[in-house]
Design a protein around this motif. Structure first.
Motif, mmCIF file in Angstrom:
data_model
loop_
_atom_site.group_PDB
_atom_site.id
_atom_site.type_symbol
_atom_site.label_atom_id
_atom_site.label_comp_id
_atom_site.label_asym_id
_atom_site.label_seq_id
_atom_site.Cartn_x
_atom_site.Cartn_y
_atom_site.Cartn_z
ATOM 1 N N UNK A 97 0.837 -1.199 0.000
ATOM 2 C CA UNK A 97 0.000 0.000 0.000
ATOM 3 C C UNK A 97 0.870 1.247 0.000
ATOM 4 N N UNK A 98 0.573 2.158 -0.921
ATOM 5 C CA UNK A 98 1.297 3.426 -1.052
ATOM 6 C C UNK A 98 2.804 3.192 -1.183
ATOM 7 N N UNK A 99 3.165 2.420 -2.186
ATOM 8 C CA UNK A 99 4.581 2.114 -2.412
ATOM 9 C C UNK A 99 5.136 2.921 -3.582
ATOM 10 N N UNK A 100 6.458 2.879 -3.722
ATOM 11 C CA UNK A 100 7.143 3.537 -4.834
ATOM 12 C C UNK A 100 7.588 2.467 -5.825
ATOM 13 N N UNK A 101 7.338 2.731 -7.099
ATOM 14 C CA UNK A 101 7.613 1.732 -8.132
ATOM 15 C C UNK A 101 8.353 2.393 -9.289
ATOM 16 N N UNK A 102 9.282 1.650 -9.895
ATOM 17 C CA UNK A 102 10.014 2.154 -11.052
ATOM 18 C C UNK A 102 9.381 1.624 -12.337
ATOM 19 N N UNK A 103 9.210 2.521 -13.308
ATOM 20 C CA UNK A 103 8.609 2.144 -14.592
ATOM 21 C C UNK A 103 9.559 2.463 -15.741
#
Length: 231
Positions: A54-60
């Motif tokens: 929940x409410x995480x940081x992700x690289x795209x």
């Protein structure tokens, strides 16, 4: 002393320029590739649990060329009448037949039960209404991994074609933090900064040596007026 200072300063200067050029290249390629084209974005909510906390940081990866089933994508939710970017998992692509009949334990993709080991609690049909969709060409059917708490394609039929989103609205695909390309590019950016600093330091030393050599150099016209050492 003067000639030695000039030669040493010149060599250091050449090395400094080479390091500055190399550092700039590494910094630009690594910085653009690892941070600008592979940015880390904040994903609110818990609809992608357990894959994403929940409410995480992700690289795209914004330079994605092809989107495959199973990819977690960042896309413009305009097709759903919303003005923001959303993150969901692609479960069917153009030409696929995806469906769910109440009572089934899995979704059905092209006539076969769909194995989804990534869904929360191992329940791929939690909270799901019945649906039967032939995905239009150039579009994607996307779902959250937390099926019991995800406003995804299953609930968007009134907004877009079969609840799908256009492939053209996809901005990027999720990249694992340990992805070799991502690690390499970001490491290259850091190395580039270090090399730039080394080049700047050598450049300063080179300039100092050359200035010192120039200050101690003797003009040829006065060479005979200077007594030799030891006299």
């Amino acid at each position: 002393m003067g000639m030695q200072g000039r030669v040493a300063g010149r060599r250091l200067g050449v090395t400094a320029v080479a390091l500055l050029v190399l550092g700039a290249l590494l910094g630009c390629v690594g910085g653009l590739g690892g941070y600008f084209f592979m940015p880390t974005k904040f994903v609110p909510g818990g609809h992608m649990r357990p894959t994403l906390a929940t409410e995480s940081s992700v690289t795209f990866n914004l330079l994605t060329i092809k989107v495959n089933r199973g990819d977690v994508v960042l896309f413009d939710a305009a097709a759903w009448g919303e003005q923001h970017q959303s993150v969901e998992r692609v479960v069917a692509v153009g030409g696929d037949h995806i469906s769910y009949t109440p009572g089934d334990r899995t979704l059905t993709l092209n006539g076969q039960p769909l194995d989804e080991p990534y869904v929360l609690n191992g329940d791929p049909v939690a909270g799901s209404p019945a649906f039967d969709v032939r995905v239009p060409r150039g579009r994607l059917f996307v779902l959250g991994d937390n099926r019991g708490n995800s406003a995804d394609s299953r609930f968007r039929f009134e907004f877009s074609q079969s609840g799908t989103v256009p492939l053209s609205d996809v901005n990027g695909t999720m990249v694992d933090e340990g992805d070799p390309l991502l690690v390499g590019l970001r490491s290259g950016a850091l190395v580039g900064v270090a090399v730039l600093c080394a080049g700047a330091l050598l450049g300063a030393v080179s300039l100092r040596l050359r200035r010192r050599a120039a200050a101690t150099a003797v003009h040829p016209a006065y060479a005979g007026l200077v007594p030799p050492p030891g006299t």
